[in-house]
Scaffold this motif. Structure first.
Motif, PDB file in Angstrom:
ATOM      1  N   GLY A   1      -5.294 -24.796 -58.919  1.00 56.66           N
ATOM      2  CA  GLY A   1      -5.754 -24.806 -60.298  1.00 56.66           C
ATOM      3  C   GLY A   1      -6.554 -26.037 -60.676  1.00 56.66           C
ATOM      4  O   GLY A   1      -7.303 -26.016 -61.647  1.00 56.66           O
TER       5      GLY A   1
ATOM      6  N   ARG B   1       3.628 -32.266 -62.121  1.00 55.24           N
ATOM      7  CA  ARG B   1       2.949 -31.014 -62.474  1.00 55.24           C
ATOM      8  C   ARG B   1       1.540 -30.953 -61.880  1.00 55.24           C
ATOM      9  O   ARG B   1       1.079 -29.884 -61.474  1.00 55.24           O
TER      10      ARG B   1
ATOM     11  N   ALA C   1     -10.094 -29.496 -63.785  1.00 50.00           N
ATOM     12  CA  ALA C   1      -9.719 -28.089 -63.645  1.00 50.00           C
ATOM     13  C   ALA C   1     -10.731 -27.365 -62.763  1.00 50.00           C
ATOM     14  O   ALA C   1     -11.913 -27.691 -62.740  1.00 50.00           O
TER      15      ALA C   1
ATOM     16  N   GLU D   1       1.798 -29.830 -58.352  1.00 45.25           N
ATOM     17  CA  GLU D   1       2.038 -28.383 -58.304  1.00 45.25           C
ATOM     18  C   GLU D   1       0.751 -27.608 -58.574  1.00 45.25           C
ATOM     19  O   GLU D   1       0.444 -26.649 -57.862  1.00 45.25           O
ATOM     20  N   LEU D   2       0.015 -28.026 -59.598  1.00 44.94           N
ATOM     21  CA  LEU D   2      -1.248 -27.349 -59.923  1.00 44.94           C
ATOM     22  C   LEU D   2      -2.252 -27.469 -58.789  1.00 44.94           C
ATOM     23  O   LEU D   2      -3.000 -26.535 -58.502  1.00 44.94           O
TER      24      LEU D   2
ATOM     25  N   LEU E   1      -3.537 -27.940 -68.041  1.00 47.71           N
ATOM     26  CA  LEU E   1      -4.785 -27.226 -67.773  1.00 47.71           C
ATOM     27  C   LEU E   1      -5.670 -27.171 -69.015  1.00 47.71           C
ATOM     28  O   LEU E   1      -6.876 -27.390 -68.930  1.00 47.71           O
TER      29      LEU E   1
ATOM     30  N   MET F   1       2.823 -26.413 -67.630  1.00 47.35           N
ATOM     31  CA  MET F   1       1.624 -26.706 -66.870  1.00 47.35           C
ATOM     32  C   MET F   1       0.360 -26.245 -67.600  1.00 47.35           C
ATOM     33  O   MET F   1      -0.696 -26.820 -67.408  1.00 47.35           O
ATOM     34  N   GLN F   2       0.503 -25.224 -68.420  1.00 51.07           N
ATOM     35  CA  GLN F   2      -0.651 -24.727 -69.162  1.00 51.07           C
ATOM     36  C   GLN F   2      -1.208 -25.801 -70.088  1.00 51.07           C
ATOM     37  O   GLN F   2      -2.418 -25.902 -70.276  1.00 51.07           O
TER      38      GLN F   2
ATOM     39  N   LYS G   1      -1.444 -25.035 -56.031  1.00 50.96           N
ATOM     40  CA  LYS G   1      -1.758 -23.665 -56.430  1.00 50.96           C
ATOM     41  C   LYS G   1      -3.264 -23.416 -56.543  1.00 50.96           C
ATOM     42  O   LYS G   1      -3.697 -22.296 -56.733  1.00 50.96           O
TER      43      LYS G   1
END
Length: 85
Positions: A42, A33, A64, A36-37, A5, A1-2, A40
């Motif tokens: 993000g 993903r 972001a 999910e982000l 981002l 996931m990073q 959260k």
């Protein structure tokens, strides 16, 4: 996931298909993903439609959430100045 981002922080707002192309991650995995982000906190997402060369393209538009990108120091400076007054 990073990796997703990082892509959004470096390139700014992108469609899910653009993220998939930039990262080399399959579109289905990118979409999973991104959800999910988003849960959260993000990223921010919305559904978008673009017309490119007359072709309708629908997807998830993402950006972001967090500190301003280091690629745009003018914007970051304005954000800091606005917080003080």
């Amino acid at each position: 996931m990073q990796e997703i981002l990082d892509c959004l922080r470096n390139l700014g707002q992108q469609l899910d298909s653009e993220i998939a192309a930039a990262t080399g991650i399959p579109l289905a995995d990118v979409r999973r993903r991104l959800l999910e982000l988003s849960k959260k906190g993000g990223i921010m997402t919305c559904h978008a439609t673009r017309f490119i060369d007359g072709q309708k393209i629908e997807g998830m538009l993402c950006r972001a959430i967090g500190p301003a990108s280091s690629l745009n120091p003018v914007r970051a400076s304005k954000l800091k100045n606005n917080r003080h007054g």
